[in-house]
Motif scaffolding. Structure first.
Motif, short mmCIF file in Angstrom:
data_model
loop_
_atom_site.label_atom_id
_atom_site.label_comp_id
_atom_site.label_asym_id
_atom_site.label_seq_id
_atom_site.Cartn_x
_atom_site.Cartn_y
_atom_site.Cartn_z
N THR A 70 0.86 -1.14 0.08
CA THR A 70 0.00 -0.06 0.10
C THR A 70 0.98 1.20 0.10
N GLU A 71 0.68 1.78 -0.88
CA GLU A 71 1.47 3.31 -1.07
C GLU A 71 0.73 4.44 -1.29
N PHE A 72 1.07 5.62 -0.93
CA PHE A 72 0.61 7.21 -1.20
C PHE A 72 1.26 7.45 -2.47
N VAL A 73 0.76 7.87 -3.50
CA VAL A 73 1.42 8.46 -4.79
C VAL A 73 0.49 9.92 -4.94
N SER A 74 1.55 10.86 -4.94
CA SER A 74 1.11 12.16 -4.99
C SER A 74 1.59 13.16 -6.05
N ILE A 75 0.69 13.99 -6.62
CA ILE A 75 1.01 14.58 -7.89
C ILE A 75 1.02 16.18 -7.61
N ASP A 76 1.64 16.96 -7.95
CA ASP A 76 1.80 18.36 -7.66
C ASP A 76 2.43 19.06 -9.07
N LEU A 77 1.95 20.21 -9.20
CA LEU A 77 2.60 21.22 -10.10
C LEU A 77 3.54 22.13 -9.25
N SER A 78 4.83 22.58 -9.74
CA SER A 78 5.54 23.45 -9.17
C SER A 78 6.54 23.98 -9.99
N VAL A 79 7.44 24.96 -9.69
CA VAL A 79 8.02 25.85 -10.40
C VAL A 79 9.59 25.13 -10.34
N TYR A 80 10.16 25.13 -11.29
CA TYR A 80 11.43 24.37 -11.53
C TYR A 80 12.57 25.21 -12.00
N VAL A 81 13.61 25.17 -11.28
CA VAL A 81 14.55 26.30 -11.65
C VAL A 81 16.00 25.21 -11.37
N THR A 82 16.97 25.41 -12.10
CA THR A 82 18.21 24.67 -11.86
C THR A 82 19.16 26.02 -11.34
N TYR A 83 20.19 25.34 -10.93
CA TYR A 83 21.53 26.28 -10.26
C TYR A 83 22.18 26.78 -11.37
N ALA A 84 22.39 25.93 -12.56
CA ALA A 84 23.00 26.46 -13.74
C ALA A 84 22.33 27.39 -14.59
N HIS A 85 21.03 27.40 -14.47
CA HIS A 85 20.06 28.42 -15.22
C HIS A 85 19.41 28.93 -14.37
N PRO A 86 19.40 29.76 -13.28
CA PRO A 86 18.58 30.42 -12.59
C PRO A 86 17.50 31.18 -12.92
N ASN A 87 17.81 31.99 -14.11
CA ASN A 87 16.62 32.79 -14.82
C ASN A 87 15.67 31.93 -15.67
N ASP A 88 16.13 30.73 -15.91
CA ASP A 88 14.96 29.97 -16.75
C ASP A 88 14.13 29.12 -15.95
N VAL A 89 13.02 29.75 -15.60
CA VAL A 89 12.09 29.21 -14.81
C VAL A 89 10.98 28.17 -15.62
N LYS A 90 10.84 27.29 -15.24
CA LYS A 90 10.10 26.35 -15.65
C LYS A 90 8.87 25.62 -14.97
N THR A 91 7.93 25.00 -15.42
CA THR A 91 7.05 24.12 -14.58
C THR A 91 7.24 22.74 -14.72
N ALA A 92 7.24 22.31 -13.35
CA ALA A 92 7.33 20.80 -13.27
C ALA A 92 6.09 20.03 -12.71
N LEU A 93 5.64 19.05 -13.38
CA LEU A 93 4.78 17.96 -12.64
C LEU A 93 5.36 16.94 -12.12
N ASN A 94 5.31 16.89 -10.95
CA ASN A 94 6.10 15.96 -10.06
C ASN A 94 4.99 14.69 -9.48
N VAL A 95 5.62 13.63 -9.36
CA VAL A 95 5.04 12.42 -9.07
C VAL A 95 5.72 11.95 -7.73
N ALA A 96 5.19 11.79 -6.68
CA ALA A 96 5.97 11.19 -5.44
C ALA A 96 5.37 9.91 -5.24
N ILE A 97 6.09 9.20 -4.59
CA ILE A 97 5.93 7.79 -4.04
C ILE A 97 6.28 7.81 -2.55
N ASP A 98 5.38 7.46 -1.68
CA ASP A 98 5.69 7.04 -0.29
C ASP A 98 5.21 5.66 -0.10
#
Length: 163
Positions: free
Chosen positions: A38-66
């Motif tokens: 039995t597991e939790f699966v959780s989905i969200d939308l969030s801001v995505y930025v990398t250290y290499a490109h801090p001004n390149d802001v993107k949107t990530a759809l994340n799927v987490a498993i617990d």
């Protein structure tokens, strides 16, 4: 690949990644049964930025498993790079580039073979098809296209974890 036990609703959660980033926010959570667990699966939308490109802001759809063993993002799908708008539909694809734990990058061809054996309907040429949503209606959770997208996101995340 799984049985839905319950749509658990929205929870505030936080997940880190191997690069020291954090993904805090509101996640839609589902309780599932997969492979006798039995597991939790959780989905969200969030801001995505990398250290290499801090001004390149993107949107990530994340799927987490617990589950009993761990709590982590199984998939971080950068929507800006992985969604195509074709014929009034948004098609959610994944290029297959993944990090494998702290071991580095996985090989896309090996992943494709693994997915083809476990969930062949997700293979879409050189990419992985997660679903499509028509741009002519609201995307409510009970819309069949949304249900299919969520089912595929969860299935793909489970396969990624197995891989």
């Amino acid at each position: 690949m799984f049985t839905l036990i319950e749509d658990y609703g929205v929870r505030t959660l936080s997940y880190g990644n191997a690069f020291g980033g954090a993904f805090d926010g509101l996640y839609r959570s589902f309780i599932i049964e997969a492979n006798g667990s039995t597991e939790f699966v959780s989905i969200d939308l969030s801001v995505y930025v990398t250290y290499a490109h801090p001004n390149d802001v993107k949107t990530a759809l994340n799927v987490a498993i617990d589950n009993e063993r761990e709590s982590h993002h199984s998939l971080q799908l950068v929507l800006d790079d992985n969604v195509e708008y074709i014929g009034k539909k948004f098609t959610f694809l994944h290029h297959g580039k993944i990090a494998v734990s702290n071991k580095g990058s996985g090989k896309v061809d090996e992943l494709r073979e693994y997915v083809a054996a476990r969930r062949p309907q997700l293979i879409y040429g050189k990419k992985f098809w997660l679903g499509s949503l028509a741009n002519d209606r609201d995307w409510h959770i009970d819309n069949p296209e949304v249900v299919k997208l969520i089912e595929n996101l969860i299935s793909y995340a489970l396969v990624l974890d197995e891989y």
